[in-house]
Design an enzyme around this catalytic site. Structure first.
Site, mmCIF file in Angstrom:
data_model
loop_
_atom_site.group_PDB
_atom_site.id
_atom_site.type_symbol
_atom_site.label_atom_id
_atom_site.label_comp_id
_atom_site.label_asym_id
_atom_site.label_seq_id
_atom_site.Cartn_x
_atom_site.Cartn_y
_atom_site.Cartn_z
ATOM 1 N N HIS A 202 -10.452 -3.017 -9.067
ATOM 2 C CA HIS A 202 -11.100 -1.910 -8.587
ATOM 3 C C HIS A 202 -10.193 -0.462 -8.909
ATOM 4 O O HIS A 202 -10.834 0.563 -8.500
ATOM 5 C CB HIS A 202 -11.329 -2.169 -7.214
ATOM 6 C CG HIS A 202 -10.248 -1.886 -6.031
ATOM 7 N ND1 HIS A 202 -9.378 -2.974 -5.988
ATOM 8 C CD2 HIS A 202 -10.118 -0.856 -5.505
ATOM 9 C CE1 HIS A 202 -8.487 -2.319 -5.211
ATOM 10 N NE2 HIS A 202 -8.751 -1.017 -4.774
ATOM 11 N N ARG A 203 -8.945 -0.563 -9.049
ATOM 12 C CA ARG A 203 -8.207 0.572 -9.031
ATOM 13 C C ARG A 203 -8.552 1.400 -10.347
ATOM 14 O O ARG A 203 -8.709 0.832 -11.170
ATOM 15 C CB ARG A 203 -6.763 0.315 -9.110
ATOM 16 C CG ARG A 203 -6.310 0.066 -7.552
ATOM 17 C CD ARG A 203 -4.689 -0.076 -7.442
ATOM 18 N NE ARG A 203 -4.527 -0.401 -6.088
ATOM 19 C CZ ARG A 203 -4.236 0.200 -5.064
ATOM 20 N NH1 ARG A 203 -4.428 1.623 -5.271
ATOM 21 N NH2 ARG A 203 -3.931 -0.139 -4.000
#
Length: 356
Positions: A202-203
């Site tokens: 998700h980063r």
């Protein structure tokens, strides 16, 4: 005394649960949910599963640019502070919710309590790094999860009212793992114990790079094991934007599922053969579950897990992720890296002592 607690993301809500449970035995707590994770599957269900009290204020800020999101939070939190007149404001971690709460309180001369103080990735391109540094430097009470975090603060000349209490996420895992196993089972995901790899991505450093996302999914395709991927909305959006949907659809071993609840995640982590992630919290939960962790980042705040040989940083652009996953087999998870599971009690004790 009255404590104003500010949270807004899934990891923060996990930390709120054990601390709030202990804090409310001794003080009045007013809980603000900023709404930074606005999707119910991403946050709302946590309140039900973890027994978190219903927020006194639900700001509903939602997704936006860093500047707008933080500014909207700052304005709204300031109004709550004027209304509630708390003795202190308590913030967690390193999100925009954390920074907004710390700034609003400090400018109104309200003491700031920071849980998870002193973490550093030493990468100021990470928004979280900026948030945590600024928050630490305006905080009155700083509760660190490790001695390395305490030393990081000392290196920045922050030594007063700094206490290593251990990690409240460990408190949460100890409390909730048995509940997770009672409520859920692997059969609902169609998988078996130690026969799958759990992945979370998700980063922005990964999702904002078409090249990195492509490399990651191609590495997954090179594995024999089933890859269980709870798909984060940010990642889902980027996959569509980059035209990479075929990498998911064509990956016969890739099992994409909707975002899962915290309890479901604990279950998936515990029985995974390995975990591939770019999440800070999942790195620690992998250690608690004694599961090998491959972290898709060039640095981590949780250096203890790497030094213990249980976590390995991987750059998917220059390293063969598939080969590394197969070869990485740590065995020693015995070191108490994050305390004794009583961080929440220690935090509340220190708060009460400080405020008399």
């Amino acid at each position: 005394m009255k404590i104003l607690t500010i949270a807004g993301t899934r990891p923060q809500l996990v930390k709120v649960a054990p601390v709030s449970r202990e804090l409310r035995k001794h003080a009045t707590e007013v809980l603000i949910n900023t709404g930074q994770h606005y999707d119910y599957n991403m946050a709302g269900i946590f309140f039900d599963e973890l027994g978190i009290p219903k927020p006194d204020y639900d700001l509903g800020i939602g997704s936006a640019s860093h500047g707008k999101q933080t500014g909207d939070m700052l304005t709204a939190i300031e109004e709550v502070i004027f209304s509630e007149k708390p003795d202190a404001v308590l913030v967690y971690g390193d999100t925009n919710s954390t920074l907004a709460g710390a700034l609003a309180a400090s400018k109104l001369y309200i003491p700031v309590i920071h849980i998870e103080a002193g973490l550093r990735s030493f990468n100021k391109k990470m928004p979280e790094e900026i948030n945590r540094i600024l928050t630490d430097h305006v905080s009155t009470l700083l509760f660190s999860p490790t001695e390395i975090a305490v030393q990081n603060l000392k290196n920045e000349n922050i030594t007063e009212n700094v206490v290593n209490v251990g990690d409240v996420m460990y408190d949460a895992v100890l409390y909730n793992t048995s509940i997770a196993e009672e409520k859920y089972n692997l059969a609902q995901f169609g998988i078996k114990e130690k026969e799958y790899i759990l992945a979370t991505i998700h980063r922005a450093d990964n999702t904002d790079s078409k090249e990195k996302l492509t490399a990651i999914f191609k590495a997954f395709a090179g594995l024999e094991e089933t890859i269980v991927l709870p798909l984060h909305p940010r990642t889902k959006h980027k996959i569509s934007e980059y035209g990479l949907s075929s990498l998911i659809e064509d990956g016969s071993n890739l099992q994409v599922i909707e975002p899962v609840s915290y309890l479901e995640m604990l279950l998936l982590e515990k029985y995974a053969k390995a975990i591939v992630t770019d999440s800070g919290g999942v790195q620690k939960e992998a250690y608690f579950a004694a599961v090998p962790c491959l972290t898709l980042r060039s640095e981590t705040e949780w250096v203890e897990t790497v030094e213990a040989g249980c976590n390995r940083l991987v750059n998917p652009l220059v390293e063969d992720l598939a080969t590394i996953i197969q070869a990485f087999k740590p065995t020693d998870y015995s070191k108490p890296l994050y305390g004794d599971g009583q961080a929440s009690e220690k935090i509340v004790k220190e708060i009460l002592k400080y405020f008399g």
